[in-house]
Write an enzyme that holds these catalytic residues in place. Structure first.
Site, PDB file in Angstrom:
ATOM      1  N   HIS A  17       0.541  -4.856  -4.251  1.00  0.00           N
ATOM      2  CA  HIS A  17       1.424  -4.276  -3.225  1.00  0.00           C
ATOM      3  C   HIS A  17       1.881  -5.365  -2.249  1.00  0.00           C
ATOM      4  O   HIS A  17       3.048  -5.416  -1.862  1.00  0.00           O
ATOM      5  CB  HIS A  17       0.695  -3.204  -2.406  1.00  0.00           C
ATOM      6  N   LYS A  41      -2.894  13.669  -4.233  1.00  0.00           N
ATOM      7  CA  LYS A  41      -3.954  12.739  -4.648  1.00  0.00           C
ATOM      8  C   LYS A  41      -5.184  12.943  -3.765  1.00  0.00           C
ATOM      9  O   LYS A  41      -5.047  13.148  -2.553  1.00  0.00           O
ATOM     10  CB  LYS A  41      -3.486  11.294  -4.494  1.00  0.00           C
ATOM     11  N   ARG A  90       5.651  -2.695 -12.591  1.00  0.00           N
ATOM     12  CA  ARG A  90       4.658  -3.635 -13.120  1.00  0.00           C
ATOM     13  C   ARG A  90       4.778  -3.815 -14.621  1.00  0.00           C
ATOM     14  O   ARG A  90       4.514  -4.865 -15.161  1.00  0.00           O
ATOM     15  CB  ARG A  90       3.240  -3.139 -12.794  1.00  0.00           C
ATOM     16  N   SER A 128      -4.703   0.966  -7.688  1.00  0.00           N
ATOM     17  CA  SER A 128      -5.731   1.266  -6.698  1.00  0.00           C
ATOM     18  C   SER A 128      -6.941   1.955  -7.318  1.00  0.00           C
ATOM     19  O   SER A 128      -8.080   1.761  -6.863  1.00  0.00           O
ATOM     20  CB  SER A 128      -5.132   2.133  -5.579  1.00  0.00           C
TER      21      SER A 128
HETATM   22  N1  COA Z   1       0.454  -3.473  -7.369  1.00  0.00           N
HETATM   23  C1  COA Z   1      -0.676  -2.821  -7.601  1.00  0.00           C
HETATM   24  N2  COA Z   1      -0.755  -1.494  -7.754  1.00  0.00           N
HETATM   25  C2  COA Z   1       0.379  -0.819  -7.651  1.00  0.00           C
HETATM   26  C3  COA Z   1       1.620  -1.433  -7.417  1.00  0.00           C
HETATM   27  C4  COA Z   1       1.626  -2.830  -7.281  1.00  0.00           C
HETATM   28  N3  COA Z   1       2.733  -3.508  -7.057  1.00  0.00           N
HETATM   29  N4  COA Z   1       2.569  -0.488  -7.408  1.00  0.00           N
HETATM   30  C5  COA Z   1       1.948   0.684  -7.608  1.00  0.00           C
HETATM   31  N5  COA Z   1       0.629   0.485  -7.768  1.00  0.00           N
HETATM   32  C6  COA Z   1      -0.406   1.476  -8.044  1.00  0.00           C
HETATM   33  C7  COA Z   1      -0.739   2.318  -6.849  1.00  0.00           C
HETATM   34  O1  COA Z   1      -1.774   1.736  -6.106  1.00  0.00           O
HETATM   35  C8  COA Z   1      -1.164   3.612  -7.492  1.00  0.00           C
HETATM   36  O2  COA Z   1      -2.503   3.523  -7.899  1.00  0.00           O
HETATM   37  P1  COA Z   1      -3.407   4.805  -8.163  1.00  0.00           P
HETATM   38  O3  COA Z   1      -2.550   5.895  -8.747  1.00  0.00           O
HETATM   39  O4  COA Z   1      -4.397   4.279  -9.092  1.00  0.00           O
HETATM   40  O5  COA Z   1      -3.989   5.199  -6.845  1.00  0.00           O
HETATM   41  C9  COA Z   1      -0.336   3.684  -8.761  1.00  0.00           C
HETATM   42  O6  COA Z   1       0.061   2.365  -9.024  1.00  0.00           O
HETATM   43  C10 COA Z   1       0.875   4.550  -8.623  1.00  0.00           C
HETATM   44  O7  COA Z   1       1.535   4.079  -7.528  1.00  0.00           O
HETATM   45  P2  COA Z   1       2.846   4.718  -6.968  1.00  0.00           P
HETATM   46  O8  COA Z   1       3.763   5.118  -8.028  1.00  0.00           O
HETATM   47  O9  COA Z   1       3.343   3.783  -5.940  1.00  0.00           O
HETATM   48  O10 COA Z   1       2.346   6.041  -6.390  1.00  0.00           O
HETATM   49  P3  COA Z   1       1.847   6.284  -5.018  1.00  0.00           P
HETATM   50  O11 COA Z   1       0.924   7.412  -5.153  1.00  0.00           O
HETATM   51  O12 COA Z   1       1.316   5.080  -4.367  1.00  0.00           O
HETATM   52  O13 COA Z   1       3.205   6.716  -4.232  1.00  0.00           O
HETATM   53  C11 COA Z   1       4.955   8.236  -3.593  1.00  0.00           C
HETATM   54  C12 COA Z   1       4.056   7.739  -4.723  1.00  0.00           C
HETATM   55  C13 COA Z   1       4.147   8.599  -2.372  1.00  0.00           C
HETATM   56  C14 COA Z   1       5.919   7.139  -3.200  1.00  0.00           C
HETATM   57  C15 COA Z   1       5.770   9.454  -4.142  1.00  0.00           C
HETATM   58  O14 COA Z   1       4.866  10.376  -4.685  1.00  0.00           O
HETATM   59  C16 COA Z   1       6.572  10.126  -3.059  1.00  0.00           C
HETATM   60  O15 COA Z   1       7.635   9.654  -2.719  1.00  0.00           O
HETATM   61  N6  COA Z   1       6.062  11.236  -2.514  1.00  0.00           N
HETATM   62  C17 COA Z   1       6.708  11.958  -1.431  1.00  0.00           C
HETATM   63  C18 COA Z   1       7.273  13.296  -1.920  1.00  0.00           C
HETATM   64  C19 COA Z   1       8.636  13.103  -2.491  1.00  0.00           C
HETATM   65  O16 COA Z   1       9.546  12.588  -1.881  1.00  0.00           O
HETATM   66  N7  COA Z   1       8.777  13.582  -3.732  1.00  0.00           N
HETATM   67  C20 COA Z   1      10.012  13.495  -4.467  1.00  0.00           C
HETATM   68  C21 COA Z   1      10.050  12.250  -5.284  1.00  0.00           C
HETATM   69  S1  COA Z   1      11.319  12.409  -6.492  1.00  0.00           S
END
Ligand code: COA
Length: 160
Positions: A17, A41, A90, A128
């Protein structure tokens, strides 16, 4: 002034990140790292802890702000006056989910562009969940997360 947001759960923030945040801060005037409350989550860390780890890990960065949101990411982006949403790609496996989310977000708010950045390849296998898992079993995570996060994980799992 071009402002973007980088949303995520950050449970906890990893070096992957941080790599994305650094790249985004070199391209835009301001990057708002925004922590999703994300009821879908079950988090290890509270919202306050996730924010605090980000603040400590990003203290030497300029042009970064940290906040949190509940609800739709597009609403939060509009409220902040952001022109785009930063997401990390990624691997190919990220693509389908990210593509779907980017198109839905564009449908919800046409003026808002999703910008995909690739982290350094050494971070492509990080997430994560893996970090939480390693830390739980007392494995050294210091290559994968910033020092304040490694410390916090040790405290969480009552390790020396
Ligand atoms: N390096 C390391 N890990 C990474 C990464 C990076 N560059 N990018 C993503 N990851 C990991 C995250 O840590 C996460 O790990 P985990 O699932 O094991 O905990 C996983 O990859 C998925 O990450 P991500 O896709 O970024 O999901 P998120 O849960 O962190 O965030 C939101 C998702 C919050 C942005 C999305 O659900 C959201 O926008 N929610 C709000 C509601 C909304 O607007 N919904 C409509 C969307 S169409």
């Amino acid at each position: 002034m071009k402002k973007v947001i980088y949303p995520g759960t950050f449970d906890p923030v990893t070096n992957g990140h941080i790599d994305i945040i650094k790249r985004a801060s070199e391209l835009f005037d301001e990057v708002i790292v925004t922590v999703a409350k994300n009821p879908s989550k079950t988090c290890l860390f509270s919202l306050e802890e996730r924010i605090q780890m980000l603040e400590e890990s990003l203290k030497d960065f300029t042009r970064i702000k940290i906040d949190s949101f509940d609800g739709l990411v597009v609403d939060h982006a509009k409220q902040l006056g952001a022109v785009g949403i930063i997401r990390g790609l990624r691997a190919i496996s990220d693509f389908e989910y990210e593509f779907q989310m980017a198109l839905m977000n564009r449908k919800l708010s046409d003026g808002l562009t999703t910008i995909f950045l690739m982290p350094h390849e050494k971070y492509t296998y990080l997430n994560s969940t893996i970090i939480r898992n390693l830390a739980q079993f007392n494995s050294d995570v210091s290559d994968f997360v910033p020092p304040p996060v490694a410390k916090k994980l040790k405290e969480k799992f009552n390790q020396q």
